[in-house]
Design a protein around this motif. Structure first.
Motif, short mmCIF file in Angstrom:
data_model
loop_
_atom_site.label_atom_id
_atom_site.label_comp_id
_atom_site.label_asym_id
_atom_site.label_seq_id
_atom_site.Cartn_x
_atom_site.Cartn_y
_atom_site.Cartn_z
N GLY A 20 23.69 87.74 67.07
CA GLY A 20 22.56 87.17 67.81
C GLY A 20 22.24 88.12 68.92
N SER A 21 22.24 87.62 70.12
CA SER A 21 21.94 88.46 71.26
C SER A 21 23.24 88.73 72.01
CB SER A 21 20.97 87.73 72.18
OG SER A 21 20.71 88.49 73.31
N PRO A 22 23.42 89.94 72.52
CA PRO A 22 24.61 90.18 73.34
C PRO A 22 24.51 89.39 74.65
CG PRO A 22 23.17 92.09 73.34
CD PRO A 22 22.58 91.11 72.38
N LYS A 23 25.57 89.32 75.40
CA LYS A 23 25.56 88.61 76.67
C LYS A 23 24.44 89.16 77.55
CE LYS A 23 28.96 86.06 75.62
NZ LYS A 23 28.41 85.21 74.58
N LYS A 24 23.79 88.26 78.28
CA LYS A 24 22.61 88.64 79.06
C LYS A 24 22.91 89.71 80.10
CE LYS A 24 20.28 84.28 78.46
NZ LYS A 24 20.43 82.94 78.89
N PHE A 29 12.91 85.55 69.38
CA PHE A 29 13.56 84.48 68.61
C PHE A 29 13.21 83.13 69.21
CE2 PHE A 29 16.85 81.34 68.10
CZ PHE A 29 17.06 81.34 66.73
N LYS A 30 13.36 83.02 70.52
CA LYS A 30 13.10 81.74 71.19
C LYS A 30 11.64 81.32 71.04
CE LYS A 30 16.91 82.09 74.46
NZ LYS A 30 17.60 80.83 74.36
N ALA A 31 10.71 82.26 71.11
CA ALA A 31 9.28 81.94 70.96
C ALA A 31 8.97 81.54 69.52
CB ALA A 31 8.44 83.14 71.36
N ARG A 32 9.54 82.28 68.58
CA ARG A 32 9.27 82.03 67.16
C ARG A 32 9.78 80.67 66.71
NH1 ARG A 32 11.27 86.58 65.78
NH2 ARG A 32 13.30 85.98 65.02
N HIS A 33 10.91 80.23 67.28
CA HIS A 33 11.55 78.99 66.84
C HIS A 33 11.41 77.86 67.85
CE1 HIS A 33 13.29 80.98 63.39
NE2 HIS A 33 13.62 81.97 64.18
N ALA A 34 10.56 78.03 68.86
CA ALA A 34 10.46 77.06 69.95
C ALA A 34 10.23 75.63 69.47
CB ALA A 34 9.36 77.46 70.93
N SER A 35 9.32 75.44 68.51
CA SER A 35 9.02 74.07 68.06
C SER A 35 10.21 73.44 67.36
CB SER A 35 7.79 74.05 67.17
OG SER A 35 8.00 74.82 66.00
N ASN A 36 11.00 74.24 66.64
CA ASN A 36 12.18 73.70 65.97
C ASN A 36 13.34 73.48 66.94
OD1 ASN A 36 11.11 73.50 63.36
ND2 ASN A 36 11.40 75.69 63.05
#
Length: 94
Positions: A52-56, A70-77
């Motif tokens: 996924g994503s490495p630590k921020k 990723f967050k924008a693409r899957h926001a509704s789900n």
């Protein structure tokens, strides 16, 4: 002590809403037995072998944009809550 739910045993997790890695699964990287109210559902999520994503802290600009995409693409789900795979992928992998 109450008898352990057979769905927890089958998924091999410690409890409800506790995600676990599944390195032996052919396609999905994690499993969770989600519980919301009286509803219980086994959810497999995450693509096997893909990080996924490495630590921020100290992430690169590319990683940051990847995570935001990723967050924008899957926001509704993701908004659907604990009973959706996107919610758990967001929480665990991103």
């Amino acid at each position: 002590m109450a008898k352990k739910d057979p769905r927890l045993e089958r998924a091999g997790v410690d409890g409800f809403n506790k995600p676990k890695r599944t390195p032996g699964h052919p396609t999905k990287s994690h499993v969770v037995v989600a519980k919301e109210g009286d509803q219980i559902k086994t959810i497999r999520f995450g693509q096997q072998g893909v990080s996924g994503s490495p630590k921020k802290k100290g992430e690169s600009a590319a990683d940051k944009s990847r995570r935001e995409s990723f967050k924008a693409r899957h926001a509704s789900n993701i908004k659907k809550g604990k009973m959706s795979a996107a919610y758990w992928a967001d929480k665990v992998k991103w």
